[in-house]
Design a protein around this motif. Sequence first.
Motif, PDB file in Angstrom:
ATOM      1  N   LYS A  51       2.472  38.620  27.849  1.00 58.12           N
ATOM      2  CA  LYS A  51       4.059  38.578  27.254  1.00 58.12           C
ATOM      3  C   LYS A  51       4.964  40.081  28.077  1.00 58.12           C
ATOM      4  O   LYS A  51       6.036  39.254  28.116  1.00 58.12           O
ATOM      5  N   ALA A  52       4.991  40.851  27.903  1.00 56.56           N
ATOM      6  CA  ALA A  52       5.349  42.242  28.151  1.00 56.56           C
ATOM      7  C   ALA A  52       4.142  43.430  28.691  1.00 56.56           C
ATOM      8  O   ALA A  52       4.319  44.499  28.132  1.00 56.56           O
ATOM      9  N   PRO A  53       4.102  43.041  30.500  1.00 57.00           N
ATOM     10  CA  PRO A  53       2.884  43.841  30.472  1.00 57.00           C
ATOM     11  C   PRO A  53       3.132  45.210  30.872  1.00 57.00           C
ATOM     12  O   PRO A  53       2.190  45.787  30.226  1.00 57.00           O
ATOM     13  N   LYS A  54       4.467  45.418  31.746  1.00 59.48           N
ATOM     14  CA  LYS A  54       4.925  46.921  31.385  1.00 59.48           C
ATOM     15  C   LYS A  54       5.270  47.604  30.192  1.00 59.48           C
ATOM     16  O   LYS A  54       5.000  48.606  29.654  1.00 59.48           O
ATOM     17  N   THR A  55       6.225  46.995  29.221  1.00 58.67           N
ATOM     18  CA  THR A  55       6.317  47.378  28.252  1.00 58.67           C
ATOM     19  C   THR A  55       5.018  47.828  27.040  1.00 58.67           C
ATOM     20  O   THR A  55       4.857  49.066  26.563  1.00 58.67           O
ATOM     21  N   VAL A  56       4.433  47.137  27.017  1.00 59.36           N
ATOM     22  CA  VAL A  56       2.656  47.337  26.399  1.00 59.36           C
ATOM     23  C   VAL A  56       1.959  47.896  27.267  1.00 59.36           C
ATOM     24  O   VAL A  56       1.727  49.141  26.820  1.00 59.36           O
ATOM     25  N   GLU A  57       2.000  48.060  28.460  1.00 62.10           N
ATOM     26  CA  GLU A  57       1.680  49.431  29.344  1.00 62.10           C
ATOM     27  C   GLU A  57       2.171  51.054  29.029  1.00 62.10           C
ATOM     28  O   GLU A  57       1.210  51.817  28.897  1.00 62.10           O
ATOM     29  N   ASN A  58       3.333  51.050  28.763  1.00 64.62           N
ATOM     30  CA  ASN A  58       4.267  51.790  28.818  1.00 64.62           C
ATOM     31  C   ASN A  58       4.487  52.465  27.025  1.00 64.62           C
ATOM     32  O   ASN A  58       3.868  53.858  27.025  1.00 64.62           O
ATOM     33  N   PHE A  59       3.823  51.790  25.940  1.00 70.28           N
ATOM     34  CA  PHE A  59       3.506  51.898  24.774  1.00 70.28           C
ATOM     35  C   PHE A  59       1.945  53.003  24.277  1.00 70.28           C
ATOM     36  O   PHE A  59       2.362  54.196  24.079  1.00 70.28           O
ATOM     37  N   LEU A  60       1.041  51.920  25.694  1.00 72.52           N
ATOM     38  CA  LEU A  60      -0.251  53.086  25.583  1.00 72.52           C
ATOM     39  C   LEU A  60      -0.600  53.457  26.118  1.00 72.52           C
ATOM     40  O   LEU A  60      -1.153  55.165  25.242  1.00 72.52           O
ATOM     41  N   GLN A  61       0.425  53.932  27.322  1.00 71.42           N
ATOM     42  CA  GLN A  61      -0.062  55.749  27.423  1.00 71.42           C
ATOM     43  C   GLN A  61       0.570  56.370  26.593  1.00 71.42           C
ATOM     44  O   GLN A  61       0.049  58.033  26.705  1.00 71.42           O
ATOM     45  N   TYR A  62       2.324  55.966  25.773  1.00 66.93           N
ATOM     46  CA  TYR A  62       2.104  57.399  24.811  1.00 66.93           C
ATOM     47  C   TYR A  62       1.699  57.946  23.737  1.00 66.93           C
ATOM     48  O   TYR A  62       1.120  58.212  22.805  1.00 66.93           O
ATOM     49  N   VAL A  63       1.090  56.051  23.067  1.00 65.79           N
ATOM     50  CA  VAL A  63      -0.915  56.161  22.465  1.00 65.79           C
ATOM     51  C   VAL A  63      -1.447  56.997  23.425  1.00 65.79           C
ATOM     52  O   VAL A  63      -2.236  58.238  22.245  1.00 65.79           O
ATOM     53  N   ARG A  64      -1.734  57.128  24.345  1.00 70.46           N
ATOM     54  CA  ARG A  64      -3.188  57.790  25.071  1.00 70.46           C
ATOM     55  C   ARG A  64      -2.849  59.241  25.034  1.00 70.46           C
ATOM     56  O   ARG A  64      -3.346  60.364  24.989  1.00 70.46           O
ATOM     57  N   GLN A 106      12.115  37.552  29.878  1.00 65.30           N
ATOM     58  CA  GLN A 106      10.337  37.087  30.302  1.00 65.30           C
ATOM     59  C   GLN A 106       9.325  37.063  29.209  1.00 65.30           C
ATOM     60  O   GLN A 106       8.553  36.026  28.889  1.00 65.30           O
ATOM     61  N   ALA A 107       9.744  37.940  28.259  1.00 63.10           N
ATOM     62  CA  ALA A 107       8.328  37.935  27.208  1.00 63.10           C
ATOM     63  C   ALA A 107       8.787  36.570  26.728  1.00 63.10           C
ATOM     64  O   ALA A 107       7.446  35.604  25.529  1.00 63.10           O
ATOM     65  N   PRO A 147      16.716  37.835  22.654  1.00 62.44           N
ATOM     66  CA  PRO A 147      16.684  38.395  23.730  1.00 62.44           C
ATOM     67  C   PRO A 147      17.525  36.544  24.109  1.00 62.44           C
ATOM     68  O   PRO A 147      17.358  35.530  23.708  1.00 62.44           O
ATOM     69  N   SER A 148      18.602  36.281  25.143  1.00 67.00           N
ATOM     70  CA  SER A 148      19.554  34.908  25.079  1.00 67.00           C
ATOM     71  C   SER A 148      20.137  35.262  26.573  1.00 67.00           C
ATOM     72  O   SER A 148      19.604  36.394  27.215  1.00 67.00           O
ATOM     73  N   ALA A 149      20.646  33.745  26.837  1.00 65.92           N
ATOM     74  CA  ALA A 149      21.204  34.075  28.239  1.00 65.92           C
ATOM     75  C   ALA A 149      22.109  34.858  28.283  1.00 65.92           C
ATOM     76  O   ALA A 149      22.809  35.375  29.663  1.00 65.92           O
ATOM     77  N   GLN A 150      23.156  34.955  27.291  1.00 62.36           N
ATOM     78  CA  GLN A 150      24.057  35.537  26.838  1.00 62.36           C
ATOM     79  C   GLN A 150      23.810  37.610  26.494  1.00 62.36           C
ATOM     80  O   GLN A 150      25.003  38.380  26.433  1.00 62.36           O
ATOM     81  N   SER A 151      22.849  37.265  26.184  1.00 57.03           N
ATOM     82  CA  SER A 151      22.270  39.032  25.711  1.00 57.03           C
ATOM     83  C   SER A 151      20.753  39.376  25.935  1.00 57.03           C
ATOM     84  O   SER A 151      20.123  38.415  26.143  1.00 57.03           O
ATOM     85  N   TYR A 152      20.667  40.635  26.886  1.00 62.40           N
ATOM     86  CA  TYR A 152      19.278  41.069  26.650  1.00 62.40           C
ATOM     87  C   TYR A 152      18.561  41.296  25.952  1.00 62.40           C
ATOM     88  O   TYR A 152      17.212  40.761  25.391  1.00 62.40           O
ATOM     89  N   GLY A 153      19.455  41.161  24.846  1.00 65.00           N
ATOM     90  CA  GLY A 153      18.137  41.457  23.502  1.00 65.00           C
ATOM     91  C   GLY A 153      17.815  42.602  23.394  1.00 65.00           C
ATOM     92  O   GLY A 153      17.038  43.714  24.296  1.00 65.00           O
ATOM     93  N   TYR A 154      16.450  42.072  22.131  1.00 67.12           N
ATOM     94  CA  TYR A 154      15.426  43.607  22.824  1.00 67.12           C
ATOM     95  C   TYR A 154      14.047  43.523  22.397  1.00 67.12           C
ATOM     96  O   TYR A 154      13.268  41.876  22.836  1.00 67.12           O
TER      97      TYR A 154
END
Length: 199
Positions: A51-64, A106-107, A147-154
């Motif tokens: 669902k969110a590949p870049k976000t997950v990889e970013n998070f996992l790198q901080y974990v590693r 996208q997610a 997230p919505s059409a009007q907002s990026y959200g989180y």
Amino acid sequence: MKFMKKGTLALMAIASAAMFSVSTFALAEAAPQVKFATTAGEFVVELYPDKAPKTVENFLQYVRDKHYDGTIFHRVIPNFMIQGGGFDATYAQKPTRPPVAHEGRQALEKGGPRNVPGTLAMARTNDPQSATAQFFINVKDNAFLDPSAQSYGYTVFGRVVSGMAVVDNIKSVPTGAGGPFPTDVPKTPILINSATLVK
């Protein structure tokens, strides 16, 4: 008789290959999980790289990189969320890598979860493209963060799958001023002793 043996062997080889393919596929599709061992107990989050590949990889790198080890939950608001991953026990902000691209819309389009209780999302400033290491866990339905059409959200990229009672305990601790923050800091620090990849 020889033909039957060869045929049997061939069928066995095909069945074995099929089982291997299924096992390999299941292994490849298994969602990664991270265990947080905190001074309030342990909980496990499952991540959604589909669902969110870049976000997950970013998070996992901080974990590693052991970035989260020794950090605190510095913002705890009952009926909203708990936030951590950016400050150590002395309230010193930890250095981070460059921000990760926002993937909230996208997610959701890929069927990812919303900001509902137990979901894991990236914290950021008013700039949608500013998320680095800090994260939060929703403790109620926070539809206004979606997230919505009007907002990026989180960007929501995971969910607590074990130990939600620990998260609920953290959200209920007494809070006040702490370090540079005027409110919402646990009076007794909630420390992340370790964050480790378990699956």
